[in-house]
Design a protein around this motif. Structure first.
Motif, PDB file in Angstrom:
ATOM      1  N   ILE A  30      30.272   4.934  -3.312  1.00 19.39           N
ATOM      2  CA  ILE A  30      30.117   3.531  -3.700  1.00 19.39           C
ATOM      3  C   ILE A  30      28.868   2.927  -3.068  1.00 19.39           C
ATOM      4  N   LEU A  31      28.669   3.177  -1.781  1.00 21.71           N
ATOM      5  CA  LEU A  31      27.499   2.628  -1.099  1.00 21.71           C
ATOM      6  C   LEU A  31      26.201   3.211  -1.655  1.00 21.71           C
ATOM      7  N   SER A  32      26.221   4.505  -1.988  1.00 21.83           N
ATOM      8  CA  SER A  32      25.028   5.126  -2.562  1.00 21.83           C
ATOM      9  C   SER A  32      24.708   4.527  -3.925  1.00 21.83           C
ATOM     10  N   TYR A  33      25.733   4.304  -4.734  1.00 23.85           N
ATOM     11  CA  TYR A  33      25.534   3.665  -6.040  1.00 23.85           C
ATOM     12  C   TYR A  33      24.943   2.273  -5.863  1.00 23.85           C
ATOM     13  N   MET A  34      25.506   1.516  -4.924  1.00 23.92           N
ATOM     14  CA  MET A  34      25.011   0.162  -4.681  1.00 23.92           C
ATOM     15  C   MET A  34      23.586   0.181  -4.140  1.00 23.92           C
ATOM     16  N   ALA A  35      23.283   1.133  -3.271  1.00 23.21           N
ATOM     17  CA  ALA A  35      21.933   1.218  -2.706  1.00 23.21           C
ATOM     18  C   ALA A  35      20.897   1.543  -3.779  1.00 23.21           C
ATOM     19  N   LEU A  36      21.292   2.332  -4.777  1.00 18.43           N
ATOM     20  CA  LEU A  36      20.380   2.704  -5.855  1.00 18.43           C
ATOM     21  C   LEU A  36      20.093   1.532  -6.789  1.00 18.43           C
ATOM     22  N   PHE A  37      21.126   0.768  -7.116  1.00 13.23           N
ATOM     23  CA  PHE A  37      21.001  -0.224  -8.184  1.00 13.23           C
ATOM     24  C   PHE A  37      21.058  -1.671  -7.711  1.00 13.23           C
ATOM     25  N   TYR A  38      21.208  -1.893  -6.412  1.00 14.50           N
ATOM     26  CA  TYR A  38      21.230  -3.239  -5.862  1.00 14.50           C
ATOM     27  C   TYR A  38      20.411  -3.262  -4.570  1.00 14.50           C
ATOM     28  N   ASP A  39      19.957  -4.430  -4.180  1.00 12.20           N
ATOM     29  CA  ASP A  39      19.364  -4.631  -2.859  1.00 12.20           C
ATOM     30  C   ASP A  39      20.486  -5.007  -1.904  1.00 12.20           C
ATOM     31  N   VAL A  40      20.663  -4.200  -0.873  1.00 19.00           N
ATOM     32  CA  VAL A  40      21.752  -4.420   0.075  1.00 19.00           C
ATOM     33  C   VAL A  40      21.269  -5.373   1.168  1.00 19.00           C
ATOM     34  N   VAL A  41      21.989  -6.476   1.330  1.00 17.60           N
ATOM     35  CA  VAL A  41      21.607  -7.495   2.306  1.00 17.60           C
ATOM     36  C   VAL A  41      22.806  -7.781   3.208  1.00 17.60           C
ATOM     37  N   ILE A  42      22.592  -7.703   4.515  1.00 16.24           N
ATOM     38  CA  ILE A  42      23.638  -8.058   5.472  1.00 16.24           C
ATOM     39  C   ILE A  42      23.577  -9.567   5.688  1.00 16.24           C
ATOM     40  N   THR A  43      24.602 -10.276   5.252  1.00  9.48           N
ATOM     41  CA  THR A  43      24.592 -11.740   5.320  1.00  9.48           C
ATOM     42  C   THR A  43      25.174 -12.268   6.620  1.00  9.48           C
ATOM     43  N   ASN A  44      26.040 -11.500   7.263  1.00  7.80           N
ATOM     44  CA  ASN A  44      26.627 -11.911   8.537  1.00  7.80           C
ATOM     45  C   ASN A  44      26.749 -10.671   9.414  1.00  7.80           C
ATOM     46  N   THR A  45      25.821 -10.532  10.345  1.00  5.18           N
ATOM     47  CA  THR A  45      25.751  -9.323  11.163  1.00  5.18           C
ATOM     48  C   THR A  45      27.017  -9.106  11.989  1.00  5.18           C
ATOM     49  N   LYS A  46      27.525 -10.158  12.591  1.00  4.47           N
ATOM     50  CA  LYS A  46      28.708 -10.037  13.446  1.00  4.47           C
ATOM     51  C   LYS A  46      29.926  -9.607  12.650  1.00  4.47           C
ATOM     52  N   THR A  47      30.177 -10.280  11.543  1.00  5.77           N
ATOM     53  CA  THR A  47      31.345  -9.959  10.717  1.00  5.77           C
ATOM     54  C   THR A  47      31.260  -8.549  10.166  1.00  5.77           C
ATOM     55  N   PHE A  48      30.099  -8.201   9.617  1.00  2.00           N
ATOM     56  CA  PHE A  48      29.947  -6.864   9.049  1.00  2.00           C
ATOM     57  C   PHE A  48      29.992  -5.797  10.137  1.00  2.00           C
ATOM     58  N   GLY A  49      29.412  -6.085  11.296  1.00  2.00           N
ATOM     59  CA  GLY A  49      29.424  -5.117  12.390  1.00  2.00           C
ATOM     60  C   GLY A  49      30.832  -4.785  12.846  1.00  2.00           C
ATOM     61  N   ILE A  50      31.673  -5.802  12.962  1.00  3.54           N
ATOM     62  CA  ILE A  50      33.067  -5.567  13.359  1.00  3.54           C
ATOM     63  C   ILE A  50      33.799  -4.769  12.289  1.00  3.54           C
ATOM     64  N   THR A  51      33.560  -5.131  11.021  1.00  5.67           N
ATOM     65  CA  THR A  51      34.236  -4.440   9.914  1.00  5.67           C
ATOM     66  C   THR A  51      33.848  -2.969   9.854  1.00  5.67           C
ATOM     67  N   ILE A  52      32.534  -2.677   9.891  1.00 11.31           N
ATOM     68  CA  ILE A  52      32.079  -1.293   9.785  1.00 11.31           C
ATOM     69  C   ILE A  52      32.509  -0.485  11.006  1.00 11.31           C
ATOM     70  N   ALA A  53      32.587  -1.127  12.182  1.00  9.12           N
ATOM     71  CA  ALA A  53      33.027  -0.428  13.392  1.00  9.12           C
ATOM     72  C   ALA A  53      34.492  -0.006  13.264  1.00  9.12           C
ATOM     73  N   ILE A  54      35.321  -0.912  12.772  1.00  8.89           N
ATOM     74  CA  ILE A  54      36.749  -0.584  12.604  1.00  8.89           C
ATOM     75  C   ILE A  54      36.927   0.537  11.585  1.00  8.89           C
ATOM     76  N   VAL A  55      36.205   0.436  10.470  1.00  9.83           N
ATOM     77  CA  VAL A  55      36.312   1.460   9.425  1.00  9.83           C
ATOM     78  C   VAL A  55      35.888   2.830   9.949  1.00  9.83           C
ATOM     79  N   VAL A  56      34.765   2.883  10.661  1.00 12.63           N
ATOM     80  CA  VAL A  56      34.243   4.162  11.160  1.00 12.63           C
ATOM     81  C   VAL A  56      35.167   4.750  12.222  1.00 12.63           C
ATOM     82  N   VAL A  57      35.690   3.919  13.108  1.00 14.16           N
ATOM     83  CA  VAL A  57      36.590   4.423  14.163  1.00 14.16           C
ATOM     84  C   VAL A  57      37.874   4.977  13.557  1.00 14.16           C
ATOM     85  N   VAL A  58      38.466   4.244  12.624  1.00 14.19           N
ATOM     86  CA  VAL A  58      39.711   4.696  11.993  1.00 14.19           C
ATOM     87  C   VAL A  58      39.478   5.975  11.195  1.00 14.19           C
ATOM     88  N   LEU A  59      38.429   5.988  10.373  1.00  8.96           N
ATOM     89  CA  LEU A  59      38.127   7.188   9.594  1.00  8.96           C
ATOM     90  C   LEU A  59      37.779   8.367  10.504  1.00  8.96           C
TER      91      LEU A  59
END
Length: 285
Positions: A30-59
């Motif tokens: 999904i991320l690769s598809y989005m990276a190819l066809f959209y410009d990926v912009v982080i709108t809230n570093t803190k919120t996204f950082g916490i989210t991606i950290a939880i996802v990566v740790v659990v996975l």
């Protein structure tokens, strides 16, 4: 305690849990598809950082626990290839790239595949990454050229349907001023991250000099220096901004790759037309 230990050591428990490792495969696709066809912009570093950290740790915990199972091993071997578009097109968005890349690399070495297979596939991936870097270098230096573009803020139409922006280009000559119009309704927003649509832009103003212009939206019609340059009725009638499905996008990518290959070949080895004209002139002499 012994019962709990036996439960987690049971091969069927690990096989069932390993199904969740498919989440990493789905996430990278999904991320690769989005990276190819959209410009990926982080709108809230803190919120996204916490989210991606939880996802990566659990996975990571799930995949390390099931690293010897077939499903996890397959996903671990493929993830380094699947994240290539994310690494290339999201370069600089480290809060997105680094966690996924680290998880993919760690699981590649920890998975249950044989060392020989890891060596073969790892070498292949290194070659693919090197070729991707070379292709990007050729595109940046031979195709795009030595120019510097500055993009202005977006000017959104009154209804919010369209937006336009100015590209101020500095080059070895007089430079240029271009104005593009694109739809403003195809962007995708999530908590902390946004995917801004691209490949829809339509140029409506192009002049070979750098200059200040006055932009005004009158409803959904665009006026530049009091001159009508974009009419909403024309866009609707001619379907300029029809949503691109994945099949159309894949076709566009193939056409783009073919065009780039031709341009790079012409730059490096000369065009066939030049060779033909040289042969013709020689024969006439």
């Amino acid at each position: 305690m012994a019962l709990l230990k036996d439960f987690f050591n049971n091969k069927w428990t690990k096989r069932c849990v390993s199904i969740f490792s498919l989440t990493l495969g789905g996430l990278t696709v999904i991320l690769s598809y989005m990276a190819l066809f959209y410009d990926v912009v982080i709108t809230n570093t803190k919120t996204f950082g916490i989210t991606i950290a939880i996802v990566v740790v659990v996975l990571g915990a799930i995949m390390i626990y099931t690293r010897k199972n077939l499903i996890t091993s397959i996903i671990s071997m493929l993830s380094l290839l699947l994240i290539l578009p994310v690494v290339m097109f999201c370069w600089g968005n480290w809060i997105l790239v680094i966690p996924i890349a680290v998880l993919s690399v760690v699981m590649f070495f920890l998975c249950g595949a044989s060392e020989n297979l890891k060596t073969i596939i790892g070498t292949t991936y290194v070659m693919i990454y090197i070729m991707a870097v070379i292709a990007y270098f050729l595109y940046s230096n031979l195709i795009v050229g030595q120019t510097r573009d500055t993009k202005s803020e977006n000017y959104v139409s009154e209804s919010g349907t369209y937006r336009c922006y100015i590209i101020d280009t500095i080059d070895s000559s007089t430079g240029s001023t271009k104005i593009y119009v694109e739809p403003n309704t195809y962007d995708i927003y999530y908590n902390g991250i946004a995917f801004i649509s691209k490949d829809y832009e339509r140029i409506v103003y192009n002049i070979r000099e750098r200059r200040d212009v006055e932009i005004e939206w009158r409803e959904d019609d665009l006026y530049i220096d009091d001159e009508l340059r974009f009419r909403n009725s024309d866009a609707i009638e001619n379907e300029w901004f029809t949503f691109l499905d994945y099949k159309t996008r894949i076709t566009n990518i193939k056409d783009t790759i073919s065009d780039l290959y031709g341009k790079v070949s012409d730059r490096l080895f000369g065009s066939d037309d030049e060779d033909t004209s040289d042969d013709t002139s020689t024969s006439e002499e």
